[in-house]
Design a protein around this motif. Structure first.
Motif, PDB file in Angstrom:
ATOM      1  N   TYR A   3     -68.822  29.301 -74.012  1.00  0.00           N
ATOM      2  CA  TYR A   3     -67.403  29.100 -73.726  1.00  0.00           C
ATOM      3  C   TYR A   3     -66.523  30.067 -74.518  1.00  0.00           C
ATOM      4  O   TYR A   3     -65.679  30.766 -73.958  1.00  0.00           O
ATOM      5  CB  TYR A   3     -67.005  27.647 -74.012  1.00  0.00           C
ATOM      6  CG  TYR A   3     -65.521  27.391 -73.882  1.00  0.00           C
ATOM      7  CD1 TYR A   3     -64.889  27.437 -72.647  1.00  0.00           C
ATOM      8  CD2 TYR A   3     -64.742  27.107 -75.011  1.00  0.00           C
ATOM      9  CE1 TYR A   3     -63.523  27.209 -72.529  1.00  0.00           C
ATOM     10  CE2 TYR A   3     -63.382  26.871 -74.904  1.00  0.00           C
ATOM     11  CZ  TYR A   3     -62.781  26.930 -73.655  1.00  0.00           C
ATOM     12  OH  TYR A   3     -61.432  26.712 -73.547  1.00  0.00           O
ATOM     13  N   SER A   4     -66.721  30.120 -75.836  1.00  0.00           N
ATOM     14  CA  SER A   4     -65.878  31.021 -76.634  1.00  0.00           C
ATOM     15  C   SER A   4     -66.168  32.474 -76.301  1.00  0.00           C
ATOM     16  O   SER A   4     -65.268  33.313 -76.336  1.00  0.00           O
ATOM     17  CB  SER A   4     -66.045  30.751 -78.135  1.00  0.00           C
ATOM     18  OG  SER A   4     -67.378  30.938 -78.540  1.00  0.00           O
ATOM     19  N   ASN A   5     -67.397  32.791 -75.915  1.00  0.00           N
ATOM     20  CA  ASN A   5     -67.726  34.169 -75.539  1.00  0.00           C
ATOM     21  C   ASN A   5     -66.986  34.564 -74.256  1.00  0.00           C
ATOM     22  O   ASN A   5     -66.449  35.672 -74.168  1.00  0.00           O
ATOM     23  CB  ASN A   5     -69.235  34.335 -75.364  1.00  0.00           C
ATOM     24  CG  ASN A   5     -69.644  35.788 -75.370  1.00  0.00           C
ATOM     25  OD1 ASN A   5     -69.313  36.528 -76.295  1.00  0.00           O
ATOM     26  ND2 ASN A   5     -70.360  36.206 -74.346  1.00  0.00           N
ATOM     27  N   GLN A   6     -66.932  33.647 -73.275  1.00  0.00           N
ATOM     28  CA  GLN A   6     -66.205  33.934 -72.041  1.00  0.00           C
ATOM     29  C   GLN A   6     -64.717  34.148 -72.312  1.00  0.00           C
ATOM     30  O   GLN A   6     -64.105  35.056 -71.761  1.00  0.00           O
ATOM     31  CB  GLN A   6     -66.401  32.798 -71.017  1.00  0.00           C
ATOM     32  CG  GLN A   6     -67.731  32.857 -70.311  1.00  0.00           C
ATOM     33  CD  GLN A   6     -67.932  34.169 -69.573  1.00  0.00           C
ATOM     34  OE1 GLN A   6     -68.720  35.003 -70.005  1.00  0.00           O
ATOM     35  NE2 GLN A   6     -67.229  34.373 -68.488  1.00  0.00           N
ATOM     36  N   LEU A   7     -64.147  33.297 -73.169  1.00  0.00           N
ATOM     37  CA  LEU A   7     -62.734  33.478 -73.514  1.00  0.00           C
ATOM     38  C   LEU A   7     -62.521  34.814 -74.208  1.00  0.00           C
ATOM     39  O   LEU A   7     -61.558  35.530 -73.916  1.00  0.00           O
ATOM     40  CB  LEU A   7     -62.235  32.339 -74.408  1.00  0.00           C
ATOM     41  CG  LEU A   7     -62.063  30.975 -73.757  1.00  0.00           C
ATOM     42  CD1 LEU A   7     -61.501  29.978 -74.769  1.00  0.00           C
ATOM     43  CD2 LEU A   7     -61.165  31.039 -72.539  1.00  0.00           C
ATOM     44  N   PHE A   8     -63.425  35.160 -75.134  1.00  0.00           N
ATOM     45  CA  PHE A   8     -63.311  36.431 -75.859  1.00  0.00           C
ATOM     46  C   PHE A   8     -63.330  37.605 -74.877  1.00  0.00           C
ATOM     47  O   PHE A   8     -62.552  38.547 -75.015  1.00  0.00           O
ATOM     48  CB  PHE A   8     -64.437  36.562 -76.884  1.00  0.00           C
ATOM     49  CG  PHE A   8     -64.427  37.872 -77.620  1.00  0.00           C
ATOM     50  CD1 PHE A   8     -63.480  38.119 -78.607  1.00  0.00           C
ATOM     51  CD2 PHE A   8     -65.349  38.856 -77.321  1.00  0.00           C
ATOM     52  CE1 PHE A   8     -63.456  39.332 -79.286  1.00  0.00           C
ATOM     53  CE2 PHE A   8     -65.324  40.078 -77.994  1.00  0.00           C
ATOM     54  CZ  PHE A   8     -64.381  40.311 -78.975  1.00  0.00           C
ATOM     55  N   LEU A   9     -64.202  37.529 -73.886  1.00  0.00           N
ATOM     56  CA  LEU A   9     -64.349  38.636 -72.935  1.00  0.00           C
ATOM     57  C   LEU A   9     -63.264  38.673 -71.859  1.00  0.00           C
ATOM     58  O   LEU A   9     -62.834  39.751 -71.469  1.00  0.00           O
ATOM     59  CB  LEU A   9     -65.725  38.566 -72.256  1.00  0.00           C
ATOM     60  CG  LEU A   9     -66.921  38.837 -73.158  1.00  0.00           C
ATOM     61  CD1 LEU A   9     -68.219  38.531 -72.411  1.00  0.00           C
ATOM     62  CD2 LEU A   9     -66.915  40.279 -73.644  1.00  0.00           C
ATOM     63  N   LYS A  10     -62.820  37.498 -71.398  1.00  0.00           N
ATOM     64  CA  LYS A  10     -61.982  37.471 -70.194  1.00  0.00           C
ATOM     65  C   LYS A  10     -60.601  36.869 -70.360  1.00  0.00           C
ATOM     66  O   LYS A  10     -59.741  37.072 -69.513  1.00  0.00           O
ATOM     67  CB  LYS A  10     -62.718  36.730 -69.084  1.00  0.00           C
ATOM     68  CG  LYS A  10     -64.005  37.442 -68.708  1.00  0.00           C
ATOM     69  CD  LYS A  10     -64.693  36.807 -67.547  1.00  0.00           C
ATOM     70  CE  LYS A  10     -65.876  37.686 -67.171  1.00  0.00           C
ATOM     71  NZ  LYS A  10     -66.839  37.044 -66.359  1.00  0.00           N
TER      72      LYS A  10
END
Length: 160
Positions: free
Chosen positions: A133-140
């Motif tokens: 979840y935090s990785n997706q937010l970081f990327l997108k």
């Protein structure tokens, strides 16, 4: 008898840390209610780096050393569900220098580990995501990611 090696090395690390450690950081072996010191578990605090979204937060981390230390890296854990792309929901930190098969070397010190984790806070590795979840937010969705990081910083104020 490797446990003697681990404890000896940790005693030296403790002495070295007390003489010279980065400003704002805390790293000390756990003390039991009876006053005994457990060199195999360290309670740490990592300050958010100045000028980053993490600034103002003082993030608790526990280091668990095995009897095989320094041959094997310590397990480093933030509180469970810590919001970061490279931290598992258990709190375990995913960082190459903490991986025996990737970047761990017995010469790496407690200070180097903690500074490395501080660097990771602001510079996540999206290719080694542990928290989808935090990785997706970081990327997108960088604005939402930043908002959540700022909330986390407020949740962990400076120690009293």
């Amino acid at each position: 008898m490797s446990g003697g090696i681990a404890r000896g090395r940790l005693a030296e690390e403790r002495k070295s840390w007390r003489k010279n450690h980065p400003h704002g950081f805390v790293a000390k072996p756990e003390t039991s209610p009876d006053g005994t010191v457990n060199l195999m578990v360290w309670r740490c605090v990592i300050p958010g780096k100045s000028g980053t979204d993490w600034e103002g937060g003082y993030y608790p981390l526990t280091m668990h050393f095995s009897e095989d230390y320094p041959g094997k890296p310590p397990e480093c854990k933030f509180p469970p569900n810590f919001f970061h792309p490279n931290v598992y929901s258990s709190g375990s930190v995913c960082l190459s220098i903490l991986n025996e098969a990737l970047g761990w070397r017995p010469s790496i010190t407690v200070k180097q580990i903690l500074v490395g984790i501080q660097d990771l806070l602001d510079k996540p590795n999206p290719d080694s995501a542990a928290h989808p979840y935090s990785n997706q937010l970081f990327l997108k969705q960088r604005d939402e990611y930043k908002k959540q990081v700022c909330q986390l910083a407020k949740r962990y104020p400076a120690p009293a």
